[in-house]
Design a protein around this motif. Structure first.
Motif, short mmCIF file in Angstrom:
data_model
loop_
_atom_site.label_atom_id
_atom_site.label_comp_id
_atom_site.label_asym_id
_atom_site.label_seq_id
_atom_site.Cartn_x
_atom_site.Cartn_y
_atom_site.Cartn_z
N ASP A 2 -33.56 -38.35 24.83
CA ASP A 2 -34.49 -37.86 25.84
C ASP A 2 -33.80 -36.89 26.79
O ASP A 2 -32.58 -36.71 26.77
N ARG A 3 -34.58 -36.26 27.63
CA ARG A 3 -34.09 -35.22 28.53
C ARG A 3 -33.02 -35.73 29.49
O ARG A 3 -32.00 -35.08 29.71
N VAL A 4 -33.24 -36.89 30.06
CA VAL A 4 -32.30 -37.45 31.04
C VAL A 4 -30.94 -37.71 30.39
O VAL A 4 -29.89 -37.34 30.94
N ALA A 5 -30.95 -38.33 29.21
CA ALA A 5 -29.71 -38.61 28.51
C ALA A 5 -28.99 -37.31 28.13
O ALA A 5 -27.77 -37.21 28.22
N MET A 39 -25.24 -24.98 23.81
CA MET A 39 -26.14 -25.85 24.56
C MET A 39 -27.60 -25.61 24.17
O MET A 39 -28.37 -26.55 24.05
N LEU A 40 -27.94 -24.36 23.96
CA LEU A 40 -29.30 -24.04 23.53
C LEU A 40 -29.59 -24.68 22.17
O LEU A 40 -30.64 -25.29 21.97
N ARG A 41 -28.65 -24.57 21.25
CA ARG A 41 -28.85 -25.18 19.93
C ARG A 41 -28.92 -26.70 20.00
O ARG A 41 -29.71 -27.32 19.30
N LEU A 42 -28.08 -27.28 20.85
CA LEU A 42 -28.14 -28.74 21.01
C LEU A 42 -29.48 -29.17 21.56
O LEU A 42 -30.06 -30.17 21.14
N TRP A 43 -29.98 -28.42 22.54
CA TRP A 43 -31.27 -28.78 23.12
C TRP A 43 -32.37 -28.65 22.08
O TRP A 43 -33.28 -29.46 22.01
N GLN A 44 -32.29 -27.61 21.26
CA GLN A 44 -33.31 -27.42 20.22
C GLN A 44 -33.33 -28.57 19.22
O GLN A 44 -34.36 -28.86 18.64
N MET A 45 -32.21 -29.24 19.06
CA MET A 45 -32.16 -30.36 18.12
C MET A 45 -31.96 -31.70 18.84
O MET A 45 -31.51 -32.66 18.25
N HIS A 46 -32.35 -31.76 20.13
CA HIS A 46 -32.09 -32.97 20.93
C HIS A 46 -32.74 -34.22 20.36
O HIS A 46 -32.23 -35.32 20.53
N ASP A 47 -33.85 -34.06 19.65
CA ASP A 47 -34.51 -35.22 19.05
C ASP A 47 -33.72 -35.79 17.87
O ASP A 47 -33.88 -36.95 17.50
N GLU A 48 -32.84 -34.98 17.28
CA GLU A 48 -32.09 -35.39 16.10
C GLU A 48 -30.65 -35.79 16.42
O GLU A 48 -29.92 -36.24 15.54
N LEU A 49 -30.21 -35.63 17.66
CA LEU A 49 -28.81 -35.86 18.00
C LEU A 49 -28.34 -37.29 17.79
O LEU A 49 -27.16 -37.53 17.52
#
Length: 164
Positions: A2-5, A39-49
């Motif tokens: 999630d966004r907070v994490a 960071m942009l790429r990580l955010w784009q895949m934040h649901d899969e991290l």
């Protein structure tokens, strides 16, 4: 994730990406760009991290690959006009280059003011995306979007001119 994490870990990941880029020989501005892209790429895949065992290893891998791509592009850009002119000795080729410069200058002038300004400050002055965003009072993502639009517009014009 999630966004907070994500936000709690983002600073650590950004620092890691920055240090990796610097350790592989990137300049400060280029390293900042790499870290931002990571960071942009990580955010784009934040649901899969969460499915990765080590996100830091992913950060290292992405940063390294992005830096390699940046360095490849930079090598192509490093051919300066003096070298090109010395290679092409015929007056006809020199005249064509001058016409190309005039044509490109006109196309750059036709870009919207913000795009033209951003492109100049990024390509000529080598300013970072964050610095551009701060100077113009816009979001960093807007800087990326506007730069991409400007580059895409120029590429389409070049393709049209060369009948590609």
């Amino acid at each position: 994730m999630d966004r907070v994490a994500f936000e709690q870990q983002a600073r650590t990941w950004r620092h890691k990406a920055l240090s990796i880029a610097l350790s592989y020989g990137a300049g400060r501005d280029e390293a900042e760009d790499i870290a931002q892209e990571v960071m942009l790429r990580l955010w784009q895949m934040h649901d899969e991290l969460e499915r990765y065992e080590s996100i830091e290893a992913l950060v290292v891998l992405v940063a390294r690959h992005l830096l390699i791509n940046h360095q490849r592009r930079r090598k192509l850009e490093e051919l300066n006009e003096a070298v090109i002119v010395s290679i092409t000795s015929s007056p006809h080729e020199q005249l064509e280059m001058k016409e190309d410069d005039v044509w490109l200058t006109k196309r750059l002038e036709q870009l919207p003011t913000t795009q033209r300004t951003l492109l100049y400050m990024r390509q000529v002055e080598r300013r970072s995306h964050e610095e551009l965003a701060q100077l113009l009072g816009i979001e960093t993502t807007s800087v990326s979007t506007l730069l991409a639009r400007a580059r895409r517009t120029l590429l389409e014009e070049i393709k049209r001119r060369n009948n590609i």
